[in-house]
Design an enzyme around this catalytic site. Structure first.
Site, short mmCIF file in Angstrom:
data_model
loop_
_atom_site.label_atom_id
_atom_site.label_comp_id
_atom_site.label_asym_id
_atom_site.label_seq_id
_atom_site.Cartn_x
_atom_site.Cartn_y
_atom_site.Cartn_z
N HIS A 136 4.11 -7.80 10.55
CA HIS A 136 4.05 -7.29 9.18
C HIS A 136 5.45 -6.84 8.80
O HIS A 136 5.77 -5.63 8.80
CB HIS A 136 3.06 -6.13 9.14
CG HIS A 136 2.36 -5.97 7.84
ND1 HIS A 136 1.37 -6.82 7.41
CD2 HIS A 136 2.50 -5.06 6.85
CE1 HIS A 136 0.91 -6.43 6.24
NE2 HIS A 136 1.60 -5.37 5.86
N TYR A 141 0.83 -1.21 0.00
CA TYR A 141 0.00 0.00 0.00
C TYR A 141 0.86 1.26 0.00
O TYR A 141 1.80 1.37 0.80
CB TYR A 141 -0.89 -0.01 1.23
CG TYR A 141 -2.06 0.96 1.21
CD1 TYR A 141 -2.67 1.33 0.03
CD2 TYR A 141 -2.53 1.49 2.40
CE1 TYR A 141 -3.75 2.19 0.02
CE2 TYR A 141 -3.62 2.36 2.41
CZ TYR A 141 -4.23 2.71 1.21
OH TYR A 141 -5.29 3.58 1.22
N ASP A 160 1.06 -10.10 13.54
CA ASP A 160 0.76 -9.03 12.58
C ASP A 160 -0.39 -8.17 13.09
O ASP A 160 -1.54 -8.61 13.12
CB ASP A 160 0.41 -9.64 11.22
CG ASP A 160 0.40 -8.61 10.10
OD1 ASP A 160 0.22 -7.41 10.39
OD2 ASP A 160 0.57 -9.01 8.94
N SER A 199 1.26 -7.78 1.57
CA SER A 199 0.39 -6.77 2.14
C SER A 199 -0.68 -6.37 1.11
O SER A 199 -1.46 -7.22 0.68
CB SER A 199 1.20 -5.58 2.64
OG SER A 199 0.43 -4.75 3.47
N GLN A 200 -0.73 -5.11 0.66
CA GLN A 200 -1.64 -4.80 -0.43
C GLN A 200 -1.37 -5.73 -1.61
O GLN A 200 -2.30 -6.22 -2.26
CB GLN A 200 -1.48 -3.35 -0.89
CG GLN A 200 -2.32 -3.00 -2.11
CD GLN A 200 -2.05 -1.60 -2.64
OE1 GLN A 200 -2.90 -0.73 -2.54
NE2 GLN A 200 -0.86 -1.39 -3.17
#
Length: 320
Positions: free
Chosen positions: A303, A93, A274, A184-185
């Site tokens: 993360h 992101y 996370d 992630s994204q």
């Protein structure tokens, strides 16, 4: 494997998510895919300033839904057999497709690589806008006060599928040997891409974002990448009178609801510490995948970089 802030591992294995699924979810995405297929992508390849002896490197531009010019880095191996496999890469992101050099391992192994720049984030892709409501920041809530067709992640999800289709149509590429990966994204987009382009063969998401928004809210973790959820409620629905409506609308772009469409084999990695993308939100998507799947669990990691996982992904995608 204790989870101090989320649910026990035994519950994670059967958890089916909290965020509502819109009743017309399937027709919404079929309509979206029809819109994408009707677009003339007007593909353009521009030789990149970065070149190496064993690869051709290009800036790839195409027109996505809504008229945006979308950018991806494209690398073709020079001496690989034709057709050969390809890997699609999706970034985190607010980021970008990254450096050319971090894709060369796959190219050296004989793969075409295409790495997308998400609209309006750190790369070269356009975000033409055109929605009613708040546009100060925040891509999750972008378009939330407009028609569901204006949700920005609808357009970004479609960009992943359109890129996959463009790559699969290249004469250098075997369309039956295309994989996808990202963290992630990028993990969420890997799953969305595999859901919307069923020819994707292998998918390797890492701690996927964009899953089970209401669960994030219930855990009081609408911070960091999910902070715009809290900002939206504070600014536009402070009494949460529209909470069910809002989360249902976000359900259109909740990856867990796309996951049953996936036909690719999936290898997902997650860290149980996370707090950016809580494990339960990731399991909401993982548990709905019906195709062959496996999970790499890092009990003490959040993360962050997951040791050995990049190597595991490389070996997984080497089966293409």
């Amino acid at each position: 494997m204790p989870l101090l802030f989320d649910m026990p591992f035994e519950q994670l294995q059967t958890y089916q998510g909290t965020n509502p699924r819109p009743a017309d979810h399937d027709t919404y995405w079929e309509r979206a895919l029809a819109e994408m297929r009707a677009v003339d992508p007007q593909v353009e390849l521009v030789p990149a300033e970065f070149q190496v002896p064993f690869a051709h490197c290009f800036h790839l531009y195409f027109t996505g839904v809504g008229g945006a010019r979308v950018h991806a880095k494209l690398l073709h191996p020079k001496d690989a057999p034709r057709p050969h496999p390809a890997v699609l890469m999706f970034h985190g992101y607010s980021g970008s497709s990254g450096d050319w050099s971090d894709k060369l391992g796959y190219v050296a192994a004989g793969y075409t690589v295409a790495a997308l720049d998400c609209r309006g984030q750190g790369g070269l892709s356009q975000d033409p806008g055109g929605v009613a409501g708040w546009t100060l920041r925040g891509h999750i809530i972008r378009g939330l006060d407009d028609s569901p067709d204006k949700l920005l992640y609808r357009q970004i999800f479609l960009d992943t599928a359109q890129l996959a289709c463009i790559v699969m149509e290249m004469p250098e590429v075997d369309p039956d040997r295309v994989g996808a990966t990202g963290g992630s994204q990028g993990g969420g987009l890997t799953l969305a891409c595999a859901a919307l382009e069923p020819r994707i063969k292998l998918a390797a998401p890492v701690f996927p974002f964009l899953c089970d928004y209401q669960r994030v809210w219930h855990l009081e973790l609408a911070k960091n990448a999910y902070a715009e959820l809290e900002e939206y409620f504070r600014r536009f629905d402070p009494l949460h009178e529209r909470e069910q409506e809002i989360f249902t609308k976000l359900g259109y772009i909740d990856v867990q609801h796309l996951a049953p469409r996936i036909q690719a084999e999936v290898m997902m990695a997650t860290g149980f510490a996370d707090r950016i993308c809580p494990p339960s939100t990731q399991f909401a998507a993982y548990n709905k995948i019906r195709s062959k799947k496996s999970l790499r669990i890092y009990p003490d990691f959040g993360h962050e970089n997951l040791p050995g996982n990049s190597d595991a992904i490389f070996q997984f995608l080497s089966r293409l």
